[in-house]
Design an enzyme around this catalytic site. Structure first.
Site, PDB file in Angstrom:
ATOM      1  N   TYR A  54       0.825  -1.206   0.000  1.00 47.23           N
ATOM      2  CA  TYR A  54       0.000   0.000   0.000  1.00 47.23           C
ATOM      3  C   TYR A  54       0.859   1.254   0.000  1.00 47.23           C
ATOM      4  O   TYR A  54       0.660   2.168  -0.817  1.00 47.23           O
ATOM      5  CB  TYR A  54      -0.928  -0.015   1.214  1.00 47.23           C
ATOM      6  CG  TYR A  54      -1.765   1.244   1.350  1.00 47.23           C
ATOM      7  CD1 TYR A  54      -2.895   1.422   0.559  1.00 47.23           C
ATOM      8  CD2 TYR A  54      -1.422   2.232   2.265  1.00 47.23           C
ATOM      9  CE1 TYR A  54      -3.672   2.569   0.679  1.00 47.23           C
ATOM     10  CE2 TYR A  54      -2.189   3.384   2.384  1.00 47.23           C
ATOM     11  CZ  TYR A  54      -3.315   3.550   1.592  1.00 47.23           C
ATOM     12  OH  TYR A  54      -4.072   4.700   1.703  1.00 47.23           O
ATOM     13  N   LYS A  91       1.295   4.287  -2.983  1.00 44.25           N
ATOM     14  CA  LYS A  91       0.999   5.713  -2.818  1.00 44.25           C
ATOM     15  C   LYS A  91       2.227   6.572  -3.140  1.00 44.25           C
ATOM     16  O   LYS A  91       2.086   7.700  -3.621  1.00 44.25           O
ATOM     17  CB  LYS A  91       0.500   5.980  -1.398  1.00 44.25           C
ATOM     18  CG  LYS A  91      -0.844   5.340  -1.087  1.00 44.25           C
ATOM     19  CD  LYS A  91      -1.930   5.808  -2.051  1.00 44.25           C
ATOM     20  CE  LYS A  91      -3.297   5.257  -1.685  1.00 44.25           C
ATOM     21  NZ  LYS A  91      -4.364   5.729  -2.587  1.00 44.25           N
TER      22      LYS A  91
END
Length: 237
Positions: free
Chosen positions: A157, A161
């Site tokens: 994750y 980003k």
């Protein structure tokens, strides 16, 4: 009333739904992007106003061209759809977890943005907001003043980003001459179903959404190619 039109991906729940609601309250026509028709329609009914359902799967590039043709003019795109499938450090994260995460959080943003660029190029004030994460900041993830665990956790994750932040810079540069404003937002930890940490949080999604709405409604002298927190302060890359 505002005659602008916005699209928010992943808007059937969480921060995305709140962004769509606040934009609708501001008088915009808002397309509620949702992969699930039933949940999407429920969100549209709850938001009311000028909210409209747009069935949209950010991971299905082939269908996006057909979906984009349903929207003739678009002023604002909020790339909110995102997933977190694995909380493990990089040493315990399999390649498939990275692949699934990047498919939505990175490749999906490219697919959606490029599909809707023709509609956005018809706008006098096009704005793109990418919902990122403070955990994607390399500065905040390293050194003695790191704000997040330096254990390599949530690797898929967080790295997705970081990649999204890079895309934000590149889109801002590529579209600057056409008057686009493209920025990334760190929404802070909010009570959503993104992952276990978010579910246990007490953070209000509406507070994060307000930051996204500010970027969506930037004036012509507003910033572009920046990474900002929900409260408007700059976040280091």
């Amino acid at each position: 009333m505002n005659d602008s039109t916005a699209l928010v991906t992943g808007a059937n729940k969480g921060i995305g739904r709140e962004i769509a609601r606040q934009l609708a309250v501001a008088g915009l026509t808002v397309y509620v992007g949702s992969r699930d028709p039933e949940r999407g329609q429920r969100a549209v009914d709850e938001i009311g106003g000028s909210a409209r359902l747009l069935i949209l799967d950010v991971t299905n590039e082939q269908s996006l061209a057909d979906v984009a043709r349903q929207v003739e003019n678009l002023d604002i795109l909020v790339n909110n759809a995102g997933i977190s499938v694995d909380l493990n450090p990089v040493t315990e994260t399999d390649v498939d977890s990275f692949r699934r995460t990047y498919e939505t959080n990175v490749f999906g943003v490219v697919a959606v943005t490029n599909a809707f660029l023709p509609a956005m190029r018809r706008s006098a004030r096009p704005r793109i907001v990418n919902i990122s994460s403070g955990t994607g900041s390399l500065d905040w993830s390293t050194g003695p003043d790191a704000q997040f665990p330096t254990t390599g956790s949530l690797a898929a994750y967080r790295s997705s980003k970081t990649a999204l932040n890079a895309l934000t810079v590149f889109y801002a540069q590529a579209l600057a001459a056409e008057g686009f404003k493209v920025n990334a937002l760190a929404p802070g930890l909010r009570k959503t179903d993104l992952n276990a940490s978010a579910s246990a949080s007490g953070g209000d999604p509406a507070e994060a959404a307000a930051g996204a709405v500010r970027l969506a409604l930037l004036p012509d002298d507003g910033p572009t190619g920046e990474f900002l927190s929900w409260d408007g302060t700059l976040v280091p890359w």
